[in-house]
Design an enzyme around this catalytic site. Sequence first.
Site, short mmCIF file in Angstrom:
data_model
loop_
_atom_site.label_atom_id
_atom_site.label_comp_id
_atom_site.label_asym_id
_atom_site.label_seq_id
_atom_site.Cartn_x
_atom_site.Cartn_y
_atom_site.Cartn_z
N ARG A 276 67.27 -41.27 -22.84
CA ARG A 276 66.86 -39.94 -22.38
C ARG A 276 66.40 -39.14 -23.59
NH1 ARG A 276 71.76 -36.62 -21.15
NH2 ARG A 276 71.14 -35.58 -23.07
N HIS A 280 69.69 -33.21 -21.09
CA HIS A 280 70.07 -33.62 -19.73
C HIS A 280 69.26 -32.83 -18.69
CE1 HIS A 280 72.45 -34.37 -16.16
NE2 HIS A 280 72.57 -33.08 -16.02
N TYR A 289 75.53 -32.86 -29.50
CA TYR A 289 76.23 -34.14 -29.35
C TYR A 289 75.43 -35.37 -29.76
CZ TYR A 289 73.80 -34.00 -24.82
OH TYR A 289 72.84 -33.90 -23.83
C1 LIG Z 1 80.76 -35.37 -8.56
C2 LIG Z 1 80.12 -34.66 -9.72
N1 LIG Z 1 80.81 -34.53 -10.87
C3 LIG Z 1 80.24 -33.91 -11.93
C4 LIG Z 1 78.98 -33.39 -11.83
C5 LIG Z 1 78.33 -32.68 -13.02
N2 LIG Z 1 77.24 -33.53 -13.54
C6 LIG Z 1 75.95 -33.27 -13.26
S1 LIG Z 1 74.91 -34.38 -13.95
C7 LIG Z 1 76.19 -35.22 -14.66
C8 LIG Z 1 75.94 -36.43 -15.54
C9 LIG Z 1 75.34 -37.57 -14.80
O1 LIG Z 1 75.00 -38.57 -15.69
P1 LIG Z 1 74.32 -39.91 -15.25
O2 LIG Z 1 74.90 -40.37 -13.95
O3 LIG Z 1 74.36 -40.86 -16.38
O4 LIG Z 1 72.82 -39.49 -14.93
P2 LIG Z 1 71.72 -38.93 -15.93
O5 LIG Z 1 71.85 -37.42 -15.87
O6 LIG Z 1 72.00 -39.47 -17.27
O7 LIG Z 1 70.42 -39.37 -15.38
C10 LIG Z 1 77.41 -34.63 -14.34
C11 LIG Z 1 78.73 -35.11 -14.81
C12 LIG Z 1 78.30 -33.53 -10.60
N3 LIG Z 1 77.05 -33.09 -10.43
N4 LIG Z 1 78.89 -34.19 -9.57
#
Ligand SMILES: Cc1ncc(C[n+]2csc(CCOP(=O)(O)OP(=O)(O)O)c2C)c(N)n1
Length: 367
Positions: A276, A280, A289
Site C-alpha cells: 500500500r 490507509h 509507523y
Molecule cells: C470489525 C472492524 N474492526 C475494526 C475496524 C477499523 N478498521 C478499518 S480499516 C481497518 C484495517 C483493515 O486492514 P486490512 O484488512 O488489511 O485492509 P486494508 O485497509 O489494508 O486494505 C480497521 C482495523 C473496522 N472497520 N471494522
Amino acid sequence: MPRARHLASVPANERVTSLDERAWQRRRSPSGQTSELPTQVPRELKLRLYRAMLLSRRLDERLMALQRQGRIGFHVGHRGEEAAILGAAAALRPQDWLVPCYREFGALLYRGAPLSAYLDQMFGNDADPAHGHQMPDHFHSKAHRCLSVSAPIGTQLPHAVGIAYAARLKGKDDVALVFFGDGATSSNDFHAALNFAGVWRAPVVFACRNNGYAISLPASKQTASDGFACKAVAYGIRGEQVDGNDALAVYRATRDALEAAAAGEGPTLLELVTYRLDAHSSSDDPRFYRSDEEVAAAMAQEPIARMQRALFETGELDERADEALRNAVEAEITEALRVAEERPKPALDTLRKDVYAHTPWHLRGTT
Ligand SMILES: Cc1ncc(C[n+]2csc(CCOP(=O)(O)OP(=O)(O)O)c2C)c(N)n1
C-alpha cells in the site's frame, strides 16, 4: 487442479508462486521485475488492463488532492495495489459477482460501471446511487453485480460464500470474487467463510490483498504463519500466493481459480502480495509507523511502471502510444470530475429514500 500446498514446505526463495510455477520462475528476474509476459494473454486485454490501472492511479491522486482541498470528504484508494485489484477484476465474467472491501473502485469501473456514477457517489450529489447516505468510496452497483462496500472489516466474506452457494443450488455457474485485506484474516468472518466455503465447495474466490498493513499494524502482526495462502490448507481448499504487483500473474491466477470454481471444483484462497503506497485512507498519516526508505523500496517495485516496461519490451506499446493513453485518461478524469462536482446536492427528502417504507414520526414534516 492441484490441492493447496503448505507453503512452509516450500523453500523461502520460491515462496511467491503462481499457478504455472515454471513460467513464473522464467518471468521473475533477480530484481523481481517482470521480464517476460505470458503470451496467452491477448494484447487487447493487456492494454485494457494497463489503461484501467493508469486511470485508477490518476483517480487516486486527483481524489486525494480534492479531499485535501475539502471538496470531497474522504478517500480510500489503491495506489500501488492496481495490479492486484485490476488483474483480478479482468478475469471476471459478466455473470460473476464482485464483493468488494473498500479499495476496489477500479474493479467496478473495469466491469463497466460509468466513471460518472462512481464520482457521483464520491461527491454525494443528486445522482449518487446511495442518495448521499454513505461515506465516499462506499460504492455499489446492482447492474454490475457489485455488492455495497460496508465499513466493518470481514463482513463481506460470508456474504460472498452465501451468494456463491446460492448460485450453485440454483444450478448456475456464477462465481463470487471477494476482496479483503490481510487485516481481515484476523476476523471471525474470515474463518467462518473459508470453513463453510470448504464444506459446501462453494464457487467462491477469496482475494486477500496482502498490502503489508492493516492501517498501522504490519501483516506480520496479524499472523504467525508464513503468509496467508497457507491458511487454505486448514479449510481443505486451494491456496496460492501470487506476486500481486504483476497484473498478468494476478489475472492468470484469478482466471484459473474462477474457472475451477465454475467447474464445480470449489473455492480458492489467493494471497496477492503487494504494497500500500499511500496512507490507509485520507484520515491516516503513515509517517508515524513506517519509514520513507520502506516506501521508496516498494515504489521501485510498483506495478504500473512494471507493466509499462513489460509492454515496451514486447513491443505491444511504445512511448508515443503510452503518452496518448495517459493524456486520454487525464482528460476523461478531468471532465468526469467537473460534471460530478457541478451537480447539485441531493434534495432533503432523499434522506428517507430506500431507508423507510413509512416515514417515522420524528422525520415527518422535515421536508
Ligand atoms: C470489525 C472492524 N474492526 C475494526 C475496524 C477499523 N478498521 C478499518 S480499516 C481497518 C484495517 C483493515 O486492514 P486490512 O484488512 O488489511 O485492509 P486494508 O485497509 O489494508 O486494505 C480497521 C482495523 C473496522 N472497520 N471494522
